[in-house]
Design a protein around this motif. Structure first.
Motif, PDB file in Angstrom:
ATOM      1  N   LYS A   1      17.382 -16.366  91.119  1.00 47.63           N
ATOM      2  CA  LYS A   1      17.972 -16.426  89.781  1.00 47.63           C
ATOM      3  C   LYS A   1      19.414 -15.939  89.845  1.00 47.63           C
ATOM      4  O   LYS A   1      19.732 -15.025  90.592  1.00 47.63           O
ATOM      5  CB  LYS A   1      17.163 -15.573  88.804  1.00 47.63           C
ATOM      6  CG  LYS A   1      15.725 -16.067  88.630  1.00 47.63           C
ATOM      7  CD  LYS A   1      14.951 -15.211  87.652  1.00 47.63           C
ATOM      8  CE  LYS A   1      13.536 -15.745  87.464  1.00 47.63           C
ATOM      9  NZ  LYS A   1      12.756 -14.945  86.516  1.00 47.63           N
TER      10      LYS A   1
ATOM     11  N   TYR B   1      15.841 -15.570  83.331  1.00 46.29           N
ATOM     12  CA  TYR B   1      15.956 -17.015  83.434  1.00 46.29           C
ATOM     13  C   TYR B   1      16.647 -17.388  84.740  1.00 46.29           C
ATOM     14  O   TYR B   1      17.295 -16.558  85.376  1.00 46.29           O
ATOM     15  CB  TYR B   1      16.734 -17.578  82.241  1.00 46.29           C
ATOM     16  CG  TYR B   1      16.147 -17.158  80.910  1.00 46.29           C
ATOM     17  CD1 TYR B   1      15.062 -17.834  80.364  1.00 46.29           C
ATOM     18  CD2 TYR B   1      16.661 -16.066  80.208  1.00 46.29           C
ATOM     19  CE1 TYR B   1      14.503 -17.455  79.158  1.00 46.29           C
ATOM     20  CE2 TYR B   1      16.109 -15.673  79.000  1.00 46.29           C
ATOM     21  CZ  TYR B   1      15.024 -16.362  78.487  1.00 46.29           C
ATOM     22  OH  TYR B   1      14.472 -15.975  77.304  1.00 46.29           O
ATOM     23  N   ASP B   2      16.529 -18.664  85.131  1.00 53.65           N
ATOM     24  CA  ASP B   2      17.116 -19.115  86.391  1.00 53.65           C
ATOM     25  C   ASP B   2      18.625 -18.974  86.384  1.00 53.65           C
ATOM     26  O   ASP B   2      19.234 -18.713  87.422  1.00 53.65           O
ATOM     27  CB  ASP B   2      16.734 -20.574  86.670  1.00 53.65           C
ATOM     28  CG  ASP B   2      15.240 -20.734  86.943  1.00 53.65           C
ATOM     29  OD1 ASP B   2      14.621 -19.740  87.367  1.00 53.65           O
ATOM     30  OD2 ASP B   2      14.710 -21.837  86.731  1.00 53.65           O
TER      31      ASP B   2
END
Length: 354
Positions: free
Chosen positions: A109, A124-125
């Motif tokens: 990430k 989140y990525d």
């Protein structure tokens, strides 16, 4: 073909009888200082001008080294830090502020410009900007960010992002409410299928089944300045409840300048019903059979039923939309017929009582 080390280990296992080629492959698998240009010293390791640690030999153009966590490149005259000049990783101009705004990567990430107190983990990525603070991202001409309106996430074209609070195309707040927007009344919101417009919202008006609105020019029309057309359906409209007519406000408390409407039997006598087929102009369906009235005839008899739509511009399909095209509001006809029936009733009563 030269054997790999795993194969050589098997060839030279206890009790094995390797051949001459096996011995040759074994020797070739070693690194030789002279043959391979390897230099070892207390200051680092050099392999053909690539150095781990301090460079302790005369560099040539193209030499590289690792030093103090940085990568250096020799251009033939000077050592240059790849991460802090115009080589490789170029620093943006203007330079970032002195406040820490680190980038980070956590197990696949990526976080960019996370602010002075980056989170311990990323959810989140890809994350851009400090959480719960203004952040912006552009990909091609697509812009994503948040403006001054609390809690809203915005999407817009990058050319409109300087005033995202007014120019956004799509927004959503923390309660889940969705907002669709255009910068001004000159643009519209179009919904379509296969990039073909099926519904248009523009200037507060809604067009269903197409994107060409039969709206007066000007709107409101000069002939009926209070009758602004807000909804246009290219096709039939169905009501699933109530009577055949749309509900309208009729409470006497909402009305002023009340006067008697007297048009009746003489107006009805002057009208001529016709059977016809549409020819496809004015947004009509070519070949569709209808029964109705001629707008030009009605305008001479009951002009309050007529609205003229002015002229359409070329981009609106002027060749298919006649100038000053007439549309009818047939609702007054109900009250003309009401008066006509009452007139006939009076005449019939007078005959019966004669």
């Amino acid at each position: 073909m030269e054997k790999q080390r795993s194969e050589l280990k098997f060839m030279f296992r206890d009790g094995a009888r390797p051949n001459g080629n096996d011995f040759s492959d074994m020797l070739e698998s070693f690194i030789h200082r002279s043959d391979d240009g390897l230099t070892l010293s207390a200051r680092g390791a050099l392999v053909n001008n690539f150095t781990l640690g301090n460079f302790n030999a005369t560099p040539v153009a193209g030499s590289m080294k690792f030093l103090a966590g940085e990568i250096y490149f020799f251009d033939g005259t000077n050592w240059k830090n790849v991460s802090s000049n115009d080589l490789g990783f170029r620093r943006l101009s203007p330079a970032p502020s002195t406040a820490a705004a680190p980038d980070a990567a956590y197990f696949g990430k990526v976080g960019i410009n996370l602010g002075t107190a980056p989170p311990a983990t990323l959810d989140y990525d890809l994350e851009i900007g400090p959480r719960n603070a203004a952040a912006r991202m552009r990909s091609g001409t697509a812009f994503i960010g948040n403006g001054s309106t609390s809690g809203r996430a915005y999407f817009s074209h990058s050319s409109l992002s300087s005033n995202i609070n007014a120019n956004y195309g799509l927004a959503q707040d923390t309660n889940g409410a969705v907002f669709i927007n255009v910068p001004s009344n000159s643009q519209g919101v179009t919904f379509g299928t296969g990039d073909q417009g099926q519904l248009l919202i523009k200037n507060g008006r809604i067009v269903v089944g197409n994107t060409i609105a039969l709206t007066p020019n000007p709107n409101p029309p000069a002939t009926n300045p209070t009758d602004q057309i807000m909804l246009h359906c290219h096709g039939h409209a169905i009501k699933s409840s109530g009577g055949a007519a749309w509900l309208v406000t009729s409470d006497i408390r909402t009305k002023k300048d009340v006067a008697k409407f007297a048009d009746g039997l003489d107006k009805v006598r002057a009208l001529n019903a016709i059977r016809f087929r549409y020819n496809g102009k004015g947004g009509t369906k070519d070949g569709q059979e209808q029964i109705g009235l001629s707008g030009q005839d009605v305008e001479k008899i009951m002009p309050y039923m007529v609205t003229r739509l002015g002229n359409k511009t070329a981009d609106e399909g002027a060749e298919n939309y006649p100038d000053d095209m007439i549309v009818l509001d047939s609702s007054p006809l109900i009250y003309v017929l009401l008066n006509a029936v009452q007139e006939l009733d009076k005449k019939l009563t007078s005959i019966e009582t004669a």
